[in-house]
Design an enzyme around this catalytic site. Structure first.
Site, short mmCIF file in Angstrom:
data_model
loop_
_atom_site.label_atom_id
_atom_site.label_comp_id
_atom_site.label_asym_id
_atom_site.label_seq_id
_atom_site.Cartn_x
_atom_site.Cartn_y
_atom_site.Cartn_z
N HIS A 85 0.71 -1.29 0.00
CA HIS A 85 0.06 0.10 -0.02
C HIS A 85 0.91 1.39 0.05
CE1 HIS A 85 -3.47 -2.50 2.08
NE2 HIS A 85 -3.07 -3.09 0.70
N HIS A 243 -9.29 -2.18 -5.14
CA HIS A 243 -8.03 -2.52 -4.04
C HIS A 243 -7.15 -3.41 -4.87
CE1 HIS A 243 -5.99 -2.68 -0.31
NE2 HIS A 243 -5.51 -3.90 -0.83
N ASP A 247 -3.19 -2.74 -4.82
CA ASP A 247 -2.07 -3.82 -4.84
C ASP A 247 -1.02 -4.16 -5.80
OD1 ASP A 247 -2.90 -4.53 -2.15
OD2 ASP A 247 -4.08 -6.25 -2.59
N HIS A 270 -0.60 -11.00 -5.15
CA HIS A 270 0.92 -10.48 -4.89
C HIS A 270 1.74 -11.45 -5.74
CE1 HIS A 270 -0.50 -7.45 -2.16
NE2 HIS A 270 -1.11 -8.34 -1.48
#
Length: 316
Positions: A85, A243, A247, A270
């Site tokens: 973030h 969001h 990321d 991720h």
């Protein structure tokens, strides 16, 4: 005409600090943004514990784990967790060089979005440096797949993200977000999107030592009835995919330089983001390092190939 890009590197003007709780550790932690010289890149400096004084470069070559968050360093030793973030905020606002002092092993989650980091950077101010900014320009498509999930970089005349997610939960379902990226768009459309999770996963995560600091104050939570249980509801109708875009921005900010191209993903995360970045940077025919040339007033920039910055991960 070419593309309109900022010519020079940036840093913060003054120190700015904030304090919060680590979403996984549950421990209070403070961070500070400090000005840095050109070509420093982004670096975390640990202020306490056995690793006191250690520096963690914000580069994909330093990624130690991608389970539930992106971690720099050794998962079983000295590390800095949940960097995505804060890295998204730096990429979104165009900060090239900064030292981030941190007195714990996890970046605070704050409200679950990047907005508090944006406000801290605004408080510090942004300073333009005298050294040219270098970009990673994607020159051919690069793709990686993992089951039904995939991610790819494609040549594009700008910096663009196209992110799609697909969850069985009707609270999320299939969502798509696509946008070119600049500071105004990041502030308005991405920075306030919060991390999210499912109530049914909480006990399993706690048992594994994760989400110890998670709460309705810093996460969107989907209950057993497949509804968002946060009293305030959603900040955007498609906050979940926004969001995921945040990321992805944070993960790709570990490239060591900003990129010119389009990043696309389907059911990513991720681990996939990191794998796609590694695939791109391991193929020297897929990208080139460029900077802007001198231009006339009112004209868009043209780009020339240059040597890679010394802090770039492929130079280590």
């Amino acid at each position: 005409m070419g593309i309109v890009l900022h010519d020079h590197q940036t840093t913060v003007k003054t120190r700015a600090s904030l304090t919060g709780t680590g979403v996984h550790s549950g421990k209070e932690v403070s961070i500070s943004f400090l000005p840095a010289d050109a070509d420093t890149g982004i670096a975390f400096q640990l202020l306490k514990g056995e690793g006191r004084g250690r520096e963690f470069r914000a580069l994909f070559s330093e990624i130690g784990a991608t389970d539930l968050c992106t971690m720099l360093g050794d998962p079983s030793g000295e590390h800095i967790a949940t960097v995505e973030h804060i890295m998204a905020a730096l990429l979104g606002l165009g900060i090239d060089n900064v030292i981030i002092e941190i007195d714990g092993h996890e970046v605070p989650i704050l409200d679950g979005s990047a907005m508090a980091f944006v406000e801290a950077i605004d408080q510090a101010g942004i300073e333009t440096l005298a050294v040219k900014r270098r970009y990673i320009r994607v020159v051919k498509p690069v793709r990686i797949e993992n089951g039904a999930s995939w991610a790819e970089f494609r040549p594009y005349d700008g910096t663009r993200f196209e992110v799609e997610i697909d969850f069985e939960s009707p609270a999320i379902g299939r969502q798509f977000f696509a946008s070119d990226i600049n500071a105004d768009i990041f502030r308005r459309d991405i920075a306030r999107a919060r991390t999210f999770g499912f109530m049914k996963d909480v006990e399993r995560l706690w048992a594994a030592g994760y989400a110890l600091g998670s709460s309705l104050e810093n996460s969107l939570v989907i209950g057993d009835d497949n509804r968002v249980i946060n009293m305030g509801g959603l900040r955007y109708p498609n906050e979940f995919v926004r969001h995921k875009t945040l990321d992805a921005m944070g993960d790709l900010a570990l490239a060591g330089a900003r990129f010119i191209g389009c990043f696309r993903s389907y059911r990513g995360g991720h681990r996939l983001n990191a794998a796609a970045l590694r695939r791109l940077l391991s193929d020297r025919t897929a990208f080139e390092i460029v900077e802007t040339t001198r231009r006339e007033r009112g004209r868009a920039a043209e780009m020339n190939a240059v040597n890679a910055p010394l802090y770039a991960p492929w130079m280590i």
